[in-house]
Scaffold this motif. Structure first.
Motif, PDB file in Angstrom:
ATOM      1  N   LEU A 203       0.821  -1.208   0.000  1.00 17.34           N
ATOM      2  CA  LEU A 203       0.000   0.000   0.000  1.00 17.34           C
ATOM      3  C   LEU A 203       0.857   1.261   0.000  1.00 17.34           C
ATOM      4  N   SER A 204       2.027   1.184   0.641  1.00 17.11           N
ATOM      5  CA  SER A 204       2.899   2.342   0.774  1.00 17.11           C
ATOM      6  C   SER A 204       3.721   2.602  -0.493  1.00 17.11           C
ATOM      7  N   ARG A 205       3.774   1.621  -1.388  1.00 15.86           N
ATOM      8  CA  ARG A 205       4.530   1.787  -2.624  1.00 15.86           C
ATOM      9  C   ARG A 205       3.638   2.378  -3.706  1.00 15.86           C
ATOM     10  N   LYS A 206       4.260   2.883  -4.740  1.00 16.25           N
ATOM     11  CA  LYS A 206       3.532   3.563  -5.805  1.00 16.25           C
ATOM     12  C   LYS A 206       2.940   2.555  -6.783  1.00 16.25           C
ATOM     13  N   GLY A 207       1.702   2.801  -7.165  1.00 14.43           N
ATOM     14  CA  GLY A 207       1.091   1.996  -8.205  1.00 14.43           C
ATOM     15  C   GLY A 207       0.315   0.806  -7.685  1.00 14.43           C
ATOM     16  N   GLN A 208      -0.239   0.054  -8.640  1.00 20.44           N
ATOM     17  CA  GLN A 208      -1.112  -1.068  -8.336  1.00 20.44           C
ATOM     18  C   GLN A 208      -0.488  -2.406  -8.712  1.00 20.44           C
ATOM     19  N   TRP A 209       0.572  -2.356  -9.529  1.00 19.82           N
ATOM     20  CA  TRP A 209       1.177  -3.587 -10.044  1.00 19.82           C
ATOM     21  C   TRP A 209       2.550  -3.821  -9.444  1.00 19.82           C
ATOM     22  N   PHE A 210       2.835  -5.107  -9.141  1.00 15.60           N
ATOM     23  CA  PHE A 210       4.117  -5.468  -8.537  1.00 15.60           C
ATOM     24  C   PHE A 210       4.619  -6.787  -9.128  1.00 15.60           C
ATOM     25  N   ARG A 211       5.905  -7.025  -8.919  1.00 16.37           N
ATOM     26  CA  ARG A 211       6.540  -8.266  -9.371  1.00 16.37           C
ATOM     27  C   ARG A 211       6.991  -9.058  -8.154  1.00 16.37           C
TER      28      ARG A 211
ATOM     29  N   ARG B 145       4.015  -1.037 -16.792  1.00 15.29           N
ATOM     30  CA  ARG B 145       3.909  -1.216 -15.336  1.00 15.29           C
ATOM     31  C   ARG B 145       5.021  -2.072 -14.739  1.00 15.29           C
ATOM     32  N   LEU B 146       5.519  -3.066 -15.520  1.00 13.23           N
ATOM     33  CA  LEU B 146       6.329  -4.096 -14.866  1.00 13.23           C
ATOM     34  C   LEU B 146       7.673  -4.402 -15.536  1.00 13.23           C
ATOM     35  N   LEU B 147       7.929  -3.910 -16.728  1.00 13.32           N
ATOM     36  CA  LEU B 147       9.127  -4.340 -17.448  1.00 13.32           C
ATOM     37  C   LEU B 147      10.132  -3.206 -17.633  1.00 13.32           C
ATOM     38  N   SER B 148      11.409  -3.591 -17.629  1.00 12.70           N
ATOM     39  CA  SER B 148      12.466  -2.663 -18.014  1.00 12.70           C
ATOM     40  C   SER B 148      12.580  -2.657 -19.534  1.00 12.70           C
ATOM     41  N   LYS B 149      13.326  -1.740 -20.086  1.00 11.79           N
ATOM     42  CA  LYS B 149      13.504  -1.703 -21.538  1.00 11.79           C
ATOM     43  C   LYS B 149      14.158  -2.990 -22.035  1.00 11.79           C
ATOM     44  N   ALA B 150      15.160  -3.466 -21.311  1.00 14.07           N
ATOM     45  CA  ALA B 150      15.850  -4.696 -21.724  1.00 14.07           C
ATOM     46  C   ALA B 150      14.883  -5.872 -21.736  1.00 14.07           C
TER      47      ALA B 150
ATOM     48  N   ILE C  29      -0.467 -11.484 -25.011  1.00 12.16           N
ATOM     49  CA  ILE C  29       0.363 -11.131 -23.861  1.00 12.16           C
ATOM     50  C   ILE C  29       1.275 -12.302 -23.525  1.00 12.16           C
ATOM     51  N   PRO C  30       2.599 -12.104 -23.500  1.00 19.64           N
ATOM     52  CA  PRO C  30       3.516 -13.210 -23.178  1.00 19.64           C
ATOM     53  C   PRO C  30       3.409 -13.595 -21.709  1.00 19.64           C
ATOM     54  N   THR C  31       3.503 -14.858 -21.438  1.00 24.39           N
ATOM     55  CA  THR C  31       3.425 -15.339 -20.047  1.00 24.39           C
ATOM     56  C   THR C  31       4.738 -15.953 -19.581  1.00 24.39           C
ATOM     57  N   ASN C  32       5.772 -15.861 -20.419  1.00 25.80           N
ATOM     58  CA  ASN C  32       7.068 -16.459 -20.067  1.00 25.80           C
ATOM     59  C   ASN C  32       7.981 -15.444 -19.386  1.00 25.80           C
ATOM     60  N   VAL C  33       7.409 -14.630 -18.526  1.00 28.04           N
ATOM     61  CA  VAL C  33       8.228 -13.683 -17.780  1.00 28.04           C
ATOM     62  C   VAL C  33       8.837 -14.399 -16.580  1.00 28.04           C
ATOM     63  N   SER C  34       9.849 -13.787 -16.006  1.00 28.27           N
ATOM     64  CA  SER C  34      10.603 -14.435 -14.927  1.00 28.27           C
ATOM     65  C   SER C  34      10.004 -14.186 -13.546  1.00 28.27           C
ATOM     66  N   PHE C  35       8.785 -13.711 -13.497  1.00 26.44           N
ATOM     67  CA  PHE C  35       8.157 -13.391 -12.217  1.00 26.44           C
ATOM     68  C   PHE C  35       6.650 -13.562 -12.367  1.00 26.44           C
ATOM     69  N   ASP C  36       5.967 -13.545 -11.249  1.00 28.93           N
ATOM     70  CA  ASP C  36       4.506 -13.537 -11.257  1.00 28.93           C
ATOM     71  C   ASP C  36       4.024 -12.096 -11.046  1.00 28.93           C
ATOM     72  N   PRO C  37       3.210 -11.591 -11.951  1.00 27.27           N
ATOM     73  CA  PRO C  37       2.644 -10.253 -11.730  1.00 27.27           C
ATOM     74  C   PRO C  37       1.616 -10.279 -10.605  1.00 27.27           C
TER      75      PRO C  37
END
Length: 536
Positions: free
Chosen positions: A59-67, A106-111, A139-147
């Motif tokens: 709640l204290s962090r910015k935004g609604q989406w996290f990794r 919301r969740l990815l870096s440029k790389a 939408i790709p689902t092979n990311v290295s984290f769970d959204p």
């Protein structure tokens, strides 16, 4: 942080702070909460301690989406277990954003964007890549984290609004109190003095806060964007929302004025009474060569000003318009302060200290206090009135001043107490209030800087300034606490039952408007003061 005490906070200190916040707003506003909010609070207390901690962190962090791979807190035994618990109680959801563009934003870096979407041009900046992803559907689902999506992320906003009563003060305020950096007066807080008295007032305040956030991100050079914001201004319910709405209206109107959209800007300014609304209206009318309506409005400002600043602006604008219209007008009395010129060595010291030493050679006992001299005496004398339980003035335990301190309502809502106190000062001076120095030392007061408080100069002021003069000086401040809390002379000096206020000006330094404002008052009261010009 410089001067911060060397104190180790408990690892889960923030959870205790959140409990205090929640307990406070529930005690004051539970009767105004909707059922969904009551259920949220009940579900929160049903969580394990670590799950509560993780939720407060989110709640204290910015935004609604996290990794999941970015959530690492050493005070928590198992973040993954805590996430599962939060999902079970429906505080979070394990799901992907609705589009590739939102996932990237919301969740990815440029790389990571380029790795997941190798067809994208590598030379583009991240915002450009996100724009290109608008056309991607799968939408790709092979990311290295769970959204992770935080549900009801606005709850902390609601609780902080009810607790702090503004858009700016942060949950981190608790930490300053935890560390012992801030100590606050113990004043009454109850439902009878709370800021909001109905649910409509709360909803109105939240709606205006959201529009403020949209305004802050808007393109201020785009007419259509500004007009859209103006059209979306919600109906303001309650004093708090009405004031916030007028502030936002003035901001949008000023932006339109800068674009030369005078008709739209004038219409918005006419819908508010909050300064500088009338000043801006006059200046727009002048820009439109509508001098007679401008003069009429300026006359109204001059005769019935909202505050001292508006009155002074009105006087200047009235004289300007009178000249344009060929009308006779009397010139304002020009300030001619007593001036003393001194040639002093400034090579190793600031100019005010050099003048202090020079005054000492003349037998004076000088103090370099600036505004702290009279402000301190005022803060001590009116302490209980400043912290009196007035409706909407104090809404949480972390206020250094009442919310209405710099509004005309401050004096209006405490008129009888202020008049009685001024009479006490005329009868007894500041003597009855000196004992507060020891009783209250270190507690925040908007007029007192405790490192400048010394009984030596306060005793000299008590012995030298007549009770009647002290009451007159306090009355000047009470005309407009915002403008008259500053602009006082730099040095105060005492000698043989006499005293002197001395404004020091070094090479190239000139009197400011707030200083001239005070000097007019000093002349009216017959106070011994001077402007000391050093090496000019």
């Amino acid at each position: 942080m410089a001067g911060t005490p060397d104190i180790d906070l408990p690892p889960k200190y923030y959870l205790g702070n959140f409990h205090r916040l929640l307990k406070h707003v529930a005690a004051l506003y539970q009767d105004l909460f909707i059922q969904e909010e009551l259920n949220w609070i009940k579900r929160f207390y049903s969580l394990s301690e670590d799950a509560q901690c993780l939720l407060v962190r989110l709640l204290s962090r910015k935004g609604q989406w996290f990794r999941t791979d970015k959530l690492k807190y050493k005070e928590l035994v198992s973040v993954s277990d805590n996430l599962s618990e939060l999902a079970h109680f429906k505080f979070i959801e394990f799901e992907y954003p609705n589009s590739c563009a939102e996932l990237a934003q919301r969740l990815l870096s440029k790389a990571e964007i380029l790795q997941l979407f190798p067809a994208l041009p590598k030379t583009k900046r991240k915002p450009e890549l996100i724009a290109l992803l608008q056309s991607y559907s799968e939408i790709p689902t092979n990311v290295s984290f769970d959204p992770i999506k935080l549900v009801d992320e606005g709850k902390l906003e609601l609780f902080c609004l009810l607790f702090f009563g503004n858009r700016y003060q942060e949950f981190a305020q608790f930490v300053l109190e935890n560390l012992g950096i801030h100590r606050f007066e113990q004043y009454e807080i109850s439902k009878s003095t709370r800021l909001f008295s109905s649910r409509d007032e709360i909803d109105s305040a939240i709606a205006i806060h959201h529009l403020y956030a949209t305004y802050e991100q808007a393109d201020k050079s785009c007419k259509s964007s500004l007009l859209d914001l103006a059209a979306r201004l919600p109906v303001a319910v309650g004093d708090y929302s009405q004031r916030q709405s007028q502030k936002l209206t003035n901001l949008i109107a000023r932006d339109l004025e800068r674009l030369g959209e005078y008709d739209h800007s004038l219409s918005l300014f006419e819908s508010t009474t909050l300064p500088p609304s009338r000043e801006r209206q006059v200046r727009i009318l002048i820009s439109m060569d509508r001098f007679q309506p401008a003069l009429t409005l300026t006359t109204s400002m001059r005769d019935n000003p909202e505050d001292i600043n508006e009155q002074e602006v009105a006087n200047r604008l009235h004289a300007k318009l009178a000249r344009k219209l060929g009308l006779s007008t009397s010139a304002p009395k020009k300030l001619q302060p007593p001036v003393r010129k001194r040639v002093l060595d400034l090579s190793n010291t600031r100019v005010e200290v050099a003048v202090c030493k020079d005054l000492e050679h003349q037998g004076w006992i000088p103090y370099f206090l600036e505004n702290n001299f009279l402000n301190t005496l005022f803060g001590l004398t009116f302490w209980d009135i400043i912290f009196a339980p007035v409706e909407g003035a104090f809404i949480n335990p972390y206020q250094r001043q009442p919310l209405d301190l710099y509004r005309s309502s401050f004096v209006q809502n405490r008129k009888a107490a202020i008049e009685n106190r001024l009479q006490e000062v005329r009868d007894f001076g500041i003597t009855p209030f000196k004992q507060l120095i020891d009783v209250k030392r270190g507690i925040l007061n908007p007029f007192i800087a405790w490192d400048q408080v010394d009984e030596s100069w306060i005793t000299l002021a008590e012995q030298t300034l007549s009770p009647e003069l002290l009451a007159d000086l306090f009355s000047v401040m009470l005309k407009d606490l915002r403008v008259f809390r500053s602009g006082m002379p730099d040095l105060v000096a005492f000698k043989n039952g006499n005293w002197l206020w001395c404004e020091v000006k070094g090479p190239g330094d000139k009197l400011q408007d707030n200083q001239k404002r005070w000097m007019h008052e000093l002349e009216r009261l017959g106070i011994n003061y001077e402007v000391c010009l050093v090496n000019q």
